[in-house]
Design a protein around this motif. Sequence first.
Motif, PDB file in Angstrom:
ATOM      1  N   ALA A 101       7.348   0.324   3.178  1.00 46.73           N
ATOM      2  CA  ALA A 101       6.141   0.474   3.993  1.00 46.73           C
ATOM      3  C   ALA A 101       4.988   1.069   3.191  1.00 46.73           C
ATOM      4  CB  ALA A 101       6.438   1.335   5.217  1.00 46.73           C
ATOM      5  N   LYS A 102       5.293   1.727   2.113  1.00 47.96           N
ATOM      6  CA  LYS A 102       4.235   2.306   1.280  1.00 47.96           C
ATOM      7  C   LYS A 102       3.476   1.237   0.508  1.00 47.96           C
ATOM      8  CE  LYS A 102       6.624   6.686   0.614  1.00 47.96           C
ATOM      9  NZ  LYS A 102       7.333   7.546  -0.355  1.00 47.96           N
ATOM     10  N   ILE A 103       4.109   0.057   0.316  1.00 46.34           N
ATOM     11  CA  ILE A 103       3.471  -0.981  -0.503  1.00 46.34           C
ATOM     12  C   ILE A 103       3.290  -2.301   0.233  1.00 46.34           C
ATOM     13  CG2 ILE A 103       4.196  -0.018  -2.713  1.00 46.34           C
ATOM     14  CD1 ILE A 103       6.493  -2.058  -2.740  1.00 46.34           C
ATOM     15  N   ASP A 104       3.805  -2.420   1.451  1.00 46.22           N
ATOM     16  CA  ASP A 104       3.713  -3.692   2.151  1.00 46.22           C
ATOM     17  C   ASP A 104       3.434  -3.474   3.636  1.00 46.22           C
ATOM     18  OD1 ASP A 104       3.892  -6.514   2.475  1.00 46.22           O
ATOM     19  OD2 ASP A 104       5.954  -6.293   3.171  1.00 46.22           O
ATOM     20  N   HIS A 105       2.401  -4.116   4.147  1.00 44.92           N
ATOM     21  CA  HIS A 105       2.028  -3.917   5.546  1.00 44.92           C
ATOM     22  C   HIS A 105       3.063  -4.488   6.511  1.00 44.92           C
ATOM     23  CE1 HIS A 105       0.562  -8.011   5.102  1.00 44.92           C
ATOM     24  NE2 HIS A 105       0.541  -8.090   6.412  1.00 44.92           N
ATOM     25  N   ARG A 106       3.805  -5.512   6.101  1.00 47.85           N
ATOM     26  CA  ARG A 106       4.830  -6.067   6.997  1.00 47.85           C
ATOM     27  C   ARG A 106       5.952  -5.058   7.222  1.00 47.85           C
ATOM     28  NH1 ARG A 106       4.570 -11.275   3.360  1.00 47.85           N
ATOM     29  NH2 ARG A 106       4.712  -9.517   1.973  1.00 47.85           N
ATOM     30  N   ALA A 107       6.345  -4.368   6.168  1.00 46.46           N
ATOM     31  CA  ALA A 107       7.362  -3.319   6.320  1.00 46.46           C
ATOM     32  C   ALA A 107       6.819  -2.166   7.146  1.00 46.46           C
ATOM     33  CB  ALA A 107       7.822  -2.823   4.946  1.00 46.46           C
ATOM     34  N   ARG A 108       5.531  -1.895   6.990  1.00 47.08           N
ATOM     35  CA  ARG A 108       4.908  -0.824   7.787  1.00 47.08           C
ATOM     36  C   ARG A 108       4.915  -1.188   9.272  1.00 47.08           C
ATOM     37  NH1 ARG A 108       0.820  -0.184   4.723  1.00 47.08           N
ATOM     38  NH2 ARG A 108      -0.569  -1.588   5.822  1.00 47.08           N
ATOM     39  N   ASN A 109       4.717  -2.467   9.576  1.00 45.80           N
ATOM     40  CA  ASN A 109       4.768  -2.913  10.968  1.00 45.80           C
ATOM     41  C   ASN A 109       6.171  -2.765  11.544  1.00 45.80           C
ATOM     42  OD1 ASN A 109       2.066  -3.553  10.902  1.00 45.80           O
ATOM     43  ND2 ASN A 109       2.418  -5.710  10.443  1.00 45.80           N
ATOM     44  N   ILE A 110       7.172  -3.047  10.742  1.00 50.08           N
ATOM     45  CA  ILE A 110       8.559  -2.869  11.196  1.00 50.08           C
ATOM     46  C   ILE A 110       8.839  -1.382  11.394  1.00 50.08           C
ATOM     47  CG2 ILE A 110      10.991  -3.122  10.548  1.00 50.08           C
ATOM     48  CD1 ILE A 110      10.137  -5.668   9.003  1.00 50.08           C
ATOM     49  N   LEU A 111       8.382  -0.567  10.450  1.00 48.63           N
ATOM     50  CA  LEU A 111       8.590   0.880  10.543  1.00 48.63           C
ATOM     51  C   LEU A 111       7.923   1.457  11.787  1.00 48.63           C
ATOM     52  CD1 LEU A 111       9.716   3.433   9.161  1.00 48.63           C
ATOM     53  CD2 LEU A 111       7.540   3.633   7.984  1.00 48.63           C
ATOM     54  N   ALA A 112       6.808   0.870  12.201  1.00 43.23           N
ATOM     55  CA  ALA A 112       6.085   1.366  13.372  1.00 43.23           C
ATOM     56  C   ALA A 112       6.941   1.280  14.638  1.00 43.23           C
ATOM     57  CB  ALA A 112       4.792   0.581  13.558  1.00 43.23           C
TER      58      ALA A 112
END
Length: 167
Positions: A125-136
């Motif tokens: 999530a620190k480097i990819d917005h898609r992972a950040r969306n999943i983390l959300a």
Amino acid sequence: MLDHSFSEILLAVYVSIPWAIIMLTYTFIFIDYFYGIIVSIIIKEATSRKMVKGLQKKVFVLFVPALGILAKAFFVLCDLPRTWAATSQINDFLGVVNLADFPICLLFCIAIIFMECYSFLENSAKIDHRARNILAHFNHKLAEELKKHHIELEDDKDDDEDLAKAS
């Protein structure tokens, strides 16, 4: 007094340990540690202090399956009575006959694997917005914090532009 020789006890302990899941757990731990280093280099926050702190955490986590092995050895060595399992109804729940059959090491390892997967998601999530969306979906506050400090990568910009054009 024990009715078994020391080598018989060691063999019983060795055979009863789920070695494959332990090795899988250690693999997840090492992958997560090195992935964390790679991510910190990508976002330009790599310091020896952070690496040492991460290594200390991983060394601690490496001992958790070892505690499971020691617990398993203790249960095999003590040969706790089978009646305990019957009276506690644990045999109905997990299908164990006595405490030596209880999969404590397996449970520890599964918990660590889940923890390492979540850590991998946090690093991603620190480097990819898609992972950040999943983390959300799991931790909205952390996802928002990462979004504030996020370094826009070219892939993220392209994806954001594609989304803007589509709407």
